[in-house]
Design a protein around this motif. Structure first.
Motif, short mmCIF file in Angstrom:
data_model
loop_
_atom_site.label_atom_id
_atom_site.label_comp_id
_atom_site.label_asym_id
_atom_site.label_seq_id
_atom_site.Cartn_x
_atom_site.Cartn_y
_atom_site.Cartn_z
N MET A 129 0.77 -1.04 0.00
CA MET A 129 0.00 0.13 -0.03
C MET A 129 0.90 1.28 0.12
N ALA A 130 1.01 1.79 -1.22
CA ALA A 130 1.96 2.93 -1.08
C ALA A 130 1.47 4.25 -0.39
N SER A 131 2.37 4.90 0.01
CA SER A 131 1.78 6.34 0.80
C SER A 131 1.59 7.36 -0.29
N HIS A 132 0.66 8.27 0.11
CA HIS A 132 0.50 9.54 -0.74
C HIS A 132 0.62 10.73 -0.01
N LEU A 133 1.31 10.55 1.11
CA LEU A 133 1.64 11.76 1.58
C LEU A 133 2.67 12.55 0.99
N GLY A 134 2.28 13.91 0.85
CA GLY A 134 2.83 14.92 0.15
C GLY A 134 2.84 14.99 -1.59
N THR A 263 -5.33 13.09 4.51
CA THR A 263 -5.78 13.56 2.87
C THR A 263 -6.61 14.65 3.03
N PRO A 264 -6.03 15.70 2.18
CA PRO A 264 -6.83 17.05 2.05
C PRO A 264 -8.09 16.96 1.48
N THR A 282 -2.28 21.99 6.57
CA THR A 282 -2.40 20.50 5.99
C THR A 282 -1.33 20.05 5.56
N LYS A 283 -0.63 20.86 4.41
CA LYS A 283 0.68 20.67 3.86
C LYS A 283 1.80 20.36 4.92
N ALA A 284 1.88 21.28 6.09
CA ALA A 284 2.93 21.20 6.86
C ALA A 284 2.90 20.10 7.91
N LEU A 285 1.35 19.55 7.99
CA LEU A 285 1.26 18.25 8.82
C LEU A 285 1.83 17.17 7.93
N GLU A 286 1.36 17.19 6.84
CA GLU A 286 1.99 16.13 5.87
C GLU A 286 3.27 16.05 5.60
#
Ligand code: PLP
Length: 316
Positions: A129-134, A263-264, A282-286
C-alpha cells in the motif's frame, strides 16, 4: 510476473503458506460478524533497508481492547503479536510500503451467542500500500444521509468489523453521487468521522476535530496529528462536538487515518474548502508526518518499529 499475493500469512499461531490458509465454505457468515481487526502501515526506508512500522504497539494495544470489548478470547500478548508481524514481514520480504492487517474472528459458529463458549483465531496478512503523503492527493467529500453508529448501537471507538457496514453504505451512497469520500453525522447531528478515517479542520488558526465521544474510532493517526500540530506547528488544537456547517466555513479540512494518512478535502458538499487548494497547515502536517514515517526526522523515532525485511527467518 510478480505474484499477486504474498507468500505467507500468519494464522493459528504460525506462518502458513498463502494457498494453505483456507477455511471451509460453511464457516463463512457468522465467523466474521463478531470479528475485530487492525490496520497498520509499514513505510519502506530505502536508505535503511528497513520497513518502519508506524505506532505498532499502540495498534496492537487497541486490538487487545477491541477483543476485550467484544469478549473474544485473545491468547497472544502484544509482544507476541509484534514478533509474529516481524516474522511475517521478513518471510514475505516486504520491501515497499505495506499495509499490515491483523484480524481476530470467532472460530466457533455454534458458540456465537454464548460469550462463555466463544473461541477465536488470529490471522495476519500483509499487502502493498503506497503512501500518498505529500503527493498532492486530495478528495471531494459529501455528508452522507446515513447516520454514524453510536456507542449505544455498536462501539465506534474500536475496530469492530460489523461497524464497517455502516460506513460502507455511506461510501456507496456518495460514490454513486460522484464524490470521493463520505463524512457522517452522529445521532445528535454533529460531525463524527469518515467511514475509514477521522476528520479535522482549521478555522481561526486553530485545528479542530470531533472529540472521542462524537462516535469516532480512537484513532492513532488523529492522536499523532494532534501531537504534531501542538508540538511541531505550535498551533492550538480543540477536541469538541463539531457542526456540519463549520466544515463549510473552514479554511482547511482533511481526513486522517492509517489508510488515509493525511488526505486534504478540497470540497465538502460542493462548498470549496478555503481557496479550493491544499492549505498551509495541512501541507505542514503532511510534511512533518512524511519525515517521521520515512525515518528522516528522528524527533518521533519512538513511533517506529524497524524490521529488516531482508533478514533470514528463523526456522519455523
Ligand atoms: C472508522 C475509522 N475511523 C478512523 C480511522 C483512523 O484510525 P487510525 O488512525 O488508528 O488508523 C480508521 C482506520 O484507519 C477507521 O476505520
Amino acid at each position: 510476473m510478480a505474484a499477486e499475493h504474498p507468500g505467507y500469512v500468519w494464522w493459528k499461531g504460525e506462518l502458513v503458506a498463502w494457498n494453505e490458509a483456507t477455511v471451509h465454505v460453511t464457516d463463512l457468515a457468522w465467523s466474521a460478524v463478531g470479528a475485530v481487526f487492525e490496520g497498520i502501515r509499514g513505510y519502506w526506508s530505502a536508505e535503511r533497508e528497513e520497513l518502519l512500522i508506524f505506532r505498532l504497539a499502540e495498534h496492537l494495544d487497541r486490538l487487545q481492547g477491541s477483543t476485550r470489548l467484544v469478549r473474544l478470547p485473545m491468547p497472544y500478548s502484544t509482544d507476541e503479536l509484534a514478533q509474529s508481524i516481524s516474522a511475517l514481514i521478513r518471510e514475505n520480504e516486504c520491501r515497499e510500503d505495506t499495509y499490515i492487517f491483523p484480524f481476530v474472528y470467532g472460530s466457533s459458529a455454534a458458540a456465537r451467542f454464548d460469550p462463555r463458549k466463544l473461541e477465536s483465531e488470529t490471522l495476519i496478512r500483509t499487502t502493498p500500500m503506497a503512501s500518498h503523503l505529500g503527493t498532492g492527493f486530495s478528495q471531494h467529500a459529501k455528508v452522507s444521509t446515513w447516520t454514524r453508529i453510536s456507542d449505544s448501537v455498536m462501539p465506534p471507538r474500536i475496530k469492530n468489523i460489523s461497524n464497517y457496514r455502516n460506513g460502507q453504505l455511506a461510501t456507496h451512497e456518495v460514490k454513486l453521487d460522484g464524490y470521493d469520500v463520505a463524512l457522517m453525522l452522529n445521532p445528535q447531528g454533529k460531525v463524527s468521522e469518515a467511514p475509514g478515517a477521522c476528520v479535522a479542520f482549521v478555522r481561526g488558526g486553530k485545528l479542530i476535530t470531533p472529540d472521542v465521544t462524537s462516535g469516532i474510532l480512537e484513532s492513532i493517526t488523529r492522536d499523532a496529528v494532534i501531537t504534531l500540530a501542538r508540538d511541531v506547528l505550535g498551533i492550538e488544537v480543540v477536541e469538541r462536538a463539531v457542526d456540519r456547517t463549520e466544515l463549510y466555513l473552514a479554511d482547511e479540512v482533511f481526513t486522517c487515518g492509517t489508510a488515509a494518512e493525511i488526505t486534504p478535502l478540497i470540497s465538502v458538499d460542493k462548498y470549496p474548502v478555503g481557496d479550493g487548494g491544499i492549505g498551509p497547515v495541512t501541507k505542514a502536517l503532511e510534511s512533518a508526518l512524511l519525515g517521521i514515517v520515512r525515518g528522516t526526522d528522528d524527533r518521533y523515532a519512538h513511533w517506529l518499529t524497524p524490521v529488516d525485511a531482508t533478514a533470514s527467518v528463523a526456522a519455523h
